[in-house]
Design a protein around this motif. Structure first.
Motif, PDB file in Angstrom:
ATOM      1  N   LEU A  29     -13.661 -24.188  -7.437  1.00  0.00           N
ATOM      2  CA  LEU A  29     -13.753 -22.791  -7.033  1.00  0.00           C
ATOM      3  C   LEU A  29     -14.979 -22.605  -6.137  1.00  0.00           C
ATOM      4  O   LEU A  29     -16.021 -22.125  -6.574  1.00  0.00           O
ATOM      5  CB  LEU A  29     -13.829 -21.892  -8.267  1.00  0.00           C
ATOM      6  CG  LEU A  29     -13.774 -20.383  -7.996  1.00  0.00           C
ATOM      7  CD1 LEU A  29     -12.379 -19.985  -7.507  1.00  0.00           C
ATOM      8  CD2 LEU A  29     -14.127 -19.602  -9.259  1.00  0.00           C
ATOM      9  N   THR A  30     -14.853 -22.980  -4.886  1.00  0.00           N
ATOM     10  CA  THR A  30     -15.939 -22.811  -3.928  1.00  0.00           C
ATOM     11  C   THR A  30     -15.908 -21.395  -3.354  1.00  0.00           C
ATOM     12  O   THR A  30     -14.872 -20.711  -3.408  1.00  0.00           O
ATOM     13  CB  THR A  30     -15.795 -23.814  -2.776  1.00  0.00           C
ATOM     14  OG1 THR A  30     -14.543 -23.568  -2.108  1.00  0.00           O
ATOM     15  CG2 THR A  30     -15.820 -25.251  -3.292  1.00  0.00           C
ATOM     16  N   PRO A  31     -17.009 -20.929  -2.770  1.00  0.00           N
ATOM     17  CA  PRO A  31     -16.986 -19.615  -2.112  1.00  0.00           C
ATOM     18  C   PRO A  31     -15.909 -19.541  -1.036  1.00  0.00           C
ATOM     19  O   PRO A  31     -15.299 -18.483  -0.833  1.00  0.00           O
ATOM     20  CB  PRO A  31     -18.389 -19.506  -1.518  1.00  0.00           C
ATOM     21  CG  PRO A  31     -19.243 -20.348  -2.415  1.00  0.00           C
ATOM     22  CD  PRO A  31     -18.367 -21.501  -2.797  1.00  0.00           C
ATOM     23  N   GLU A  32     -15.654 -20.662  -0.355  1.00  0.00           N
ATOM     24  CA  GLU A  32     -14.639 -20.669   0.701  1.00  0.00           C
ATOM     25  C   GLU A  32     -13.238 -20.441   0.141  1.00  0.00           C
ATOM     26  O   GLU A  32     -12.443 -19.689   0.719  1.00  0.00           O
ATOM     27  CB  GLU A  32     -14.694 -22.002   1.452  1.00  0.00           C
ATOM     28  CG  GLU A  32     -15.961 -22.228   2.261  1.00  0.00           C
ATOM     29  CD  GLU A  32     -17.153 -22.663   1.413  1.00  0.00           C
ATOM     30  OE1 GLU A  32     -18.288 -22.650   1.928  1.00  0.00           O
ATOM     31  OE2 GLU A  32     -16.946 -23.012   0.223  1.00  0.00           O
ATOM     32  N   ILE A  33     -12.921 -21.074  -0.989  1.00  0.00           N
ATOM     33  CA  ILE A  33     -11.591 -20.883  -1.560  1.00  0.00           C
ATOM     34  C   ILE A  33     -11.480 -19.505  -2.202  1.00  0.00           C
ATOM     35  O   ILE A  33     -10.389 -18.907  -2.255  1.00  0.00           O
ATOM     36  CB  ILE A  33     -11.240 -22.005  -2.562  1.00  0.00           C
ATOM     37  CG1 ILE A  33      -9.706 -22.155  -2.665  1.00  0.00           C
ATOM     38  CG2 ILE A  33     -11.813 -21.750  -3.935  1.00  0.00           C
ATOM     39  CD1 ILE A  33      -9.051 -22.648  -1.412  1.00  0.00           C
ATOM     40  N   VAL A  34     -12.582 -18.956  -2.678  1.00  0.00           N
ATOM     41  CA  VAL A  34     -12.580 -17.579  -3.185  1.00  0.00           C
ATOM     42  C   VAL A  34     -12.219 -16.614  -2.061  1.00  0.00           C
ATOM     43  O   VAL A  34     -11.449 -15.664  -2.250  1.00  0.00           O
ATOM     44  CB  VAL A  34     -13.944 -17.223  -3.796  1.00  0.00           C
ATOM     45  CG1 VAL A  34     -14.036 -15.724  -4.077  1.00  0.00           C
ATOM     46  CG2 VAL A  34     -14.175 -17.999  -5.094  1.00  0.00           C
ATOM     47  N   ALA A  35     -12.743 -16.863  -0.869  1.00  0.00           N
ATOM     48  CA  ALA A  35     -12.433 -16.003   0.277  1.00  0.00           C
ATOM     49  C   ALA A  35     -10.944 -16.054   0.610  1.00  0.00           C
ATOM     50  O   ALA A  35     -10.329 -15.034   0.949  1.00  0.00           O
ATOM     51  CB  ALA A  35     -13.261 -16.428   1.484  1.00  0.00           C
ATOM     52  N   VAL A  36     -10.348 -17.243   0.500  1.00  0.00           N
ATOM     53  CA  VAL A  36      -8.908 -17.368   0.741  1.00  0.00           C
ATOM     54  C   VAL A  36      -8.136 -16.623  -0.346  1.00  0.00           C
ATOM     55  O   VAL A  36      -7.164 -15.906  -0.061  1.00  0.00           O
ATOM     56  CB  VAL A  36      -8.490 -18.851   0.780  1.00  0.00           C
ATOM     57  CG1 VAL A  36      -6.975 -18.980   0.905  1.00  0.00           C
ATOM     58  CG2 VAL A  36      -9.176 -19.569   1.932  1.00  0.00           C
ATOM     59  N   ALA A  37      -8.560 -16.789  -1.592  1.00  0.00           N
ATOM     60  CA  ALA A  37      -7.890 -16.106  -2.700  1.00  0.00           C
ATOM     61  C   ALA A  37      -7.990 -14.589  -2.559  1.00  0.00           C
ATOM     62  O   ALA A  37      -7.039 -13.861  -2.883  1.00  0.00           O
ATOM     63  CB  ALA A  37      -8.494 -16.552  -4.034  1.00  0.00           C
ATOM     64  N   ALA A  38      -9.116 -14.111  -2.062  1.00  0.00           N
ATOM     65  CA  ALA A  38      -9.343 -12.668  -1.940  1.00  0.00           C
ATOM     66  C   ALA A  38      -8.315 -12.011  -1.022  1.00  0.00           C
ATOM     67  O   ALA A  38      -8.025 -10.811  -1.171  1.00  0.00           O
ATOM     68  CB  ALA A  38     -10.755 -12.406  -1.429  1.00  0.00           C
TER      69      ALA A  38
END
Length: 557
Positions: free
Chosen positions: A103-112
């Motif tokens: 759960l990287t910040p980058e994948i959180v941005a995609v999930a958002a």
């Protein structure tokens, strides 16, 4: 000493094998579900269930991992939640080549972009400090389910379930990620049933085939709890009750589900599933496990099989290059920790290369490939007695900033570092290993279960051994050693040795196969280290020795 009364009714050879693996009595071989560690005894599970129920009517996104454990965990949670009536759920698996692990910040941005209210990690998250913080900043709650060892600091998740957290007294810290996910779904099912939803408590057990596959493929230690999970899953597979994707993968590999054993999961089904995450996108593997349509599952299985063939080709080239490197060095001068890097290596396959080289040089190995410009991705594999994650932590402590990030287990770990620091890291890792583990055994000695009586080398006992598992990490398949006369031999395939041998002490001839061991002709008596298996060909079964090592003793006169 073996207590004969405790092993009444059990073959004496099997009793000896079990005793060597810490089993003290036949009753300990009962793998009924009732023997599982209680669901409620896993710390954090009550808080996790409460969080799930709070967001049952909201949008939920599962953040998976790109290996078989992550794929089975994702499929299990989605299937269970949907059957529980929690339907607004989807998943996202980081592409290892764009986002890396967890759960990287980058994948959180995609999930958002999907506007979820709750993120659930499976088989990852315990080291995702920045990712959880970013999710909170964007207004999402986070439930972490993981089994990896924690670092010094934990993410500020809204709930966390991990049997390896400090002070967790759960009886089975060896759960795979899918095992943790199963326990969470079991707890949720029980809570929903207590609220009047009849039958919900039994739903997670329908997917023990997924639990078995993920557990074996992740090579976690098969303690009693994991053996129960695996055996129950194998029982479902044999009964034809597996999800369509597992059925399709067995069919694609030409394996019989009615004869399924743990090695089928670890060496046949698991690698096909893992290949997608290694070379492409694990979504195809997850979709294979989610569909209930056998025809669609067969299409996914065919795609996975083709990807796995590509993986084998890539691995073969990399393995040849890695072997050439270590073979060029005098074995006595090999560093305590062997670090390998080639600019052309595929980052999705370096874990396999680390495993193969470890087997060749009998010491911890870390193989690296380029991840991004200037950044290397490393995959580490260890030997018994050397905790590889602890070694990485010691290196990180001794040389702050040298390792960008790392995580893992005792026997396997992953890390990132700058390419310019490769030589420094390799030197530091070797020195730290020698310092922390001065008595590490790099001899490559094979531990065996001793000699197998000639009268036990038969089809009936081979069948008994197949049924005596589930075998796996920490509960190894029996390996025997003994002297045999070589009657016949020939090379099959590219490099495999097919033999016909007879016990030197007397007995009937038996077939044997030694993979990747073709070489000079053998004569007279040889010592074999082997496993006894059942070979099936055109519906006919016969005993067969799977040979791990051949040592010449005498020559025929």
């Amino acid at each position: 000493m073996i207590d004969d009364a405790a092993w009444a009714g059990v073959d004496p050879v099997l009793a000896r094998i079990y005793s060597a693996r810490g089993i003290s009595k036949a009753a300990d071989l009962d793998y009924a579900l009732q023997g599982l560690a209680p669901v409620g005894s896993l710390d954090g599970i009550a808080e996790a269930v409460a969080l799930l129920l709070e967001y049952a009517d909201k949008r939920i996104t599962i953040i998976g991992d790109f290996d078989a454990d992550g794929a089975t965990s994702t499929a299990l949670v989605i299937r269970c939640l949907r059957e529980f009536g929690i339907s607004n759920v989807d998943y996202l698996v980081p592409n290892r080549f764009k986002f890396g692990y967890g759960l990287t910040p980058e994948i959180v941005a995609v999930a958002a972009q999907r506007t979820p209210d709750l993120l659930i990690t499976v088989d990852n998250g315990v080291s995702s400090i920045e990712g959880v913080d970013e999710a909170h900043r964007l207004g999402m709650k986070v439930l972490v389910t993981d089994h990896h060892l924690p670092g010094k600091k934990l993410p500020a998740a809204d709930a966390m379930v991990n049997p390896n957290l400090n002070n967790n007294e759960f009886a089975s810290p060896n759960l795979a990620g899918v095992g943790v996910a199963f326990y969470l779904m079991a707890a949720l099912g029980r809570e929903l049933e207590s609220r009047g939803n009849t039958g919900f408590a039994r739903i997670p057990a329908k997917y023990l085939d997924l639990v078995a596959l993920g557990t074996v493929a992740d090579v976690v230690r098969l303690d009693k709890n994991n053996r129960i999970l695996v055996q129950q899953g194998i029982n479902r597979i044999r009964a034809g009750q597996a999800v369509a994707g597992i059925q399709a993968l067995f069919n694609q590999a030409g394996r019989s589900m009615t004869r399924a054993v743990s090695t089928d999961l670890g060496f046949v089904v698991g690698p096909r599933l893992n290949a997608a995450g290694r070379l492409e996108d694990m979504s195809v593997g997850i979709e294979c496990l989610l569909t209930d349509d056998l025809a669609i599952a067969a299409q996914f299985a065919s795609t996975l099989d083709e990807i796995n063939r590509q993986r084998k080709d890539i691995e073969a080239k990399m393995r040849q290059e890695a072997f050439a490197y270590v073979d060029a060095m005098d074995g006595r001068n090999l560093p305590h920790c062997v670090c390998l890097f080639d600019a052309d290596w595929h980052q999705g396959v370096v874990g396999l290369i680390a495993s193969r080289v470890r087997e060749r040089c009998d010491r911890p190995v870390i193989a690296f490939a380029r991840e991004d410009d200037g950044i290397l991705k490393g995959s580490a594999r260890s030997v018994s007695g050397v905790h590889i994650r602890d070694l990485l932590e010691a290196v990180s402590t001794a040389e702050p900033g040298l390792i960008i990030r790392f995580g893992g287990h005792a026997m396997a770990a992953g890390l990132n570092l700058e390419e310019s620091n490769f030589a420094l890291f390799a030197d530091c890792a070797a020195k730290k290993l020698a310092e922390l583990y001065p008595d590490a055994d790099f001899s490559g000695a094979i531990l065996t279960d001793g000699d197998l009586p000639a009268n036990a080398i038969n089809l009936n006992f081979a069948r008994s051994l197949r049924e005596a598992g589930p075998w796996g990490a920490g509960f190894p398949e029996p390996v025997f050693s003994g002297d045999f006369h070589v009657d016949e031999q020939r090379t099959v395939g590219e490099n495999h040795l097919k033999l016909k041998v007879r016990p030197a002490s007397g007995g009937n001839a038996v077939d044997a196969i030694a993979f990747n061991q073709a070489g000079p002709a053998l004569r007279g008596v040889v010592q074999l280290t082997y496993r006894l298996d059942v070979n099936e060909f055109r519906g006919f079964e016969s005993p067969q020795l799977i040979v791990d090592q051949i040592v010449a003793i005498t020559s025929a006169r």
